[in-house]
Design an enzyme around this catalytic site. Structure first.
Site, PDB file in Angstrom:
ATOM      1  CE  LYS A 129    -130.151 -45.352  46.771  1.00  0.00           C
ATOM      2  NZ  LYS A 129    -131.494 -45.802  46.416  1.00  0.00           N
ATOM      3  CG  ASP A 148    -132.792 -45.355  52.003  1.00  0.00           C
ATOM      4  OD1 ASP A 148    -132.696 -44.883  53.166  1.00  0.00           O
ATOM      5  OD2 ASP A 148    -133.429 -46.383  51.762  1.00  0.00           O
TER       6      ASP A 148
END
Ligand code: SF4
Length: 219
Positions: A129, A148
């Site tokens: 991420k 996310d």
């Protein structure tokens, strides 16, 4: 192969217009204010995990106000970093990761943030991420999707993917979404997730993409 059956272009175009009425997510704000500087994007993204945007933003600014380079930040004591970034969640772990990352940047990468996924993943605390967001926001990559919890949740609600983890969602999105949307998916869905398609009680009645949304899993 991108599928033609999912209304991803329609949703992305509608969101692109709609998010103009909302505040930017914290990391985007920091990136804009700091000329998309890779070090700032990297550190603020490290701080942002499971933390409210306002807290991430304030903690990042406090930290940058004291130490603005990998050398200066790596020289801070862990306790000092903890105090500066508190109350971000897991602030003790994050302080250790920030310090260790800064030292590695200096020792292995000449004080620069590396521009590849492979090298970014060698930094302490950096997962896909964070690496994807750094590549998108600091290196202008159009080849990455940053997933996310918001992107994971909304992609599933929209029926774009059927996945259990953000990692699975990232890989599934590469398959179903046309490449031209990849870099924008995070900004659009995070903004929507913070304001409309919230984890609990999403505001479906006020949602500009409701006509394309099967609301998978929404009660
Ligand atoms: S219609 Fe509801 S579930 Fe679907 S994207 Fe909008 S807010 Fe989320």
């Amino acid at each position: 192969m991108p599928t033609r059956t999912l209304p991803i272009p329609q949703v992305m175009r509608a969101l692109g217009r709609a998010i103009e009425d909302h505040e930017l997510p914290a990391i985007e704000k920091i990136a804009e204010a700091r000329q998309h500087h890779a070090f700032h994007v990297l550190i603020s993204t490290l701080l942002s995990a499971r933390t409210q945007d306002a807290t991430t933003h304030a903690a990042s600014e406090r930290l940058f106000g004291v130490a603005d380079t990998p050398t200066a930040m790596g020289a801070l004591a862990p306790r000092q970093i903890e105090k500066l970034i508190y109350p971000v969640s897991f602030y003790r772990n994050k302080a250790r990761h920030v310090r260790a990352t800064c030292r590695l940047l200096v020792d292995r990468f000449g004080g620069q943030v590396p521009a590849t996924m492979e090298k970014l993943l060698t930094l302490p605390g950096v997962g896909r991420k964070t690496a994807n967001l750094v590549l998108i926001l600091a290196f202008a990559s159009r080849d990455n999707i940053c997933v996310d919890t918001h992107v994971h949740r909304i992609s599933n609600r929209l029926g774009w993917v059927k996945t259990r983890t953000p990692e699975q969602t990232e890989q599934a999105l590469y398959r179903v979404a046309d490449r031209r949307w990849w870099a924008d998916i995070n900004l659009y869905l995070v903004t929507w997730g913070q304001n409309v398609c919230r984890p609990i009680r999403p505001r479906c009645a006020a949602c500009v993409i409701s006509r394309w949304c099967p609301r998978v899993g929404v009660r």
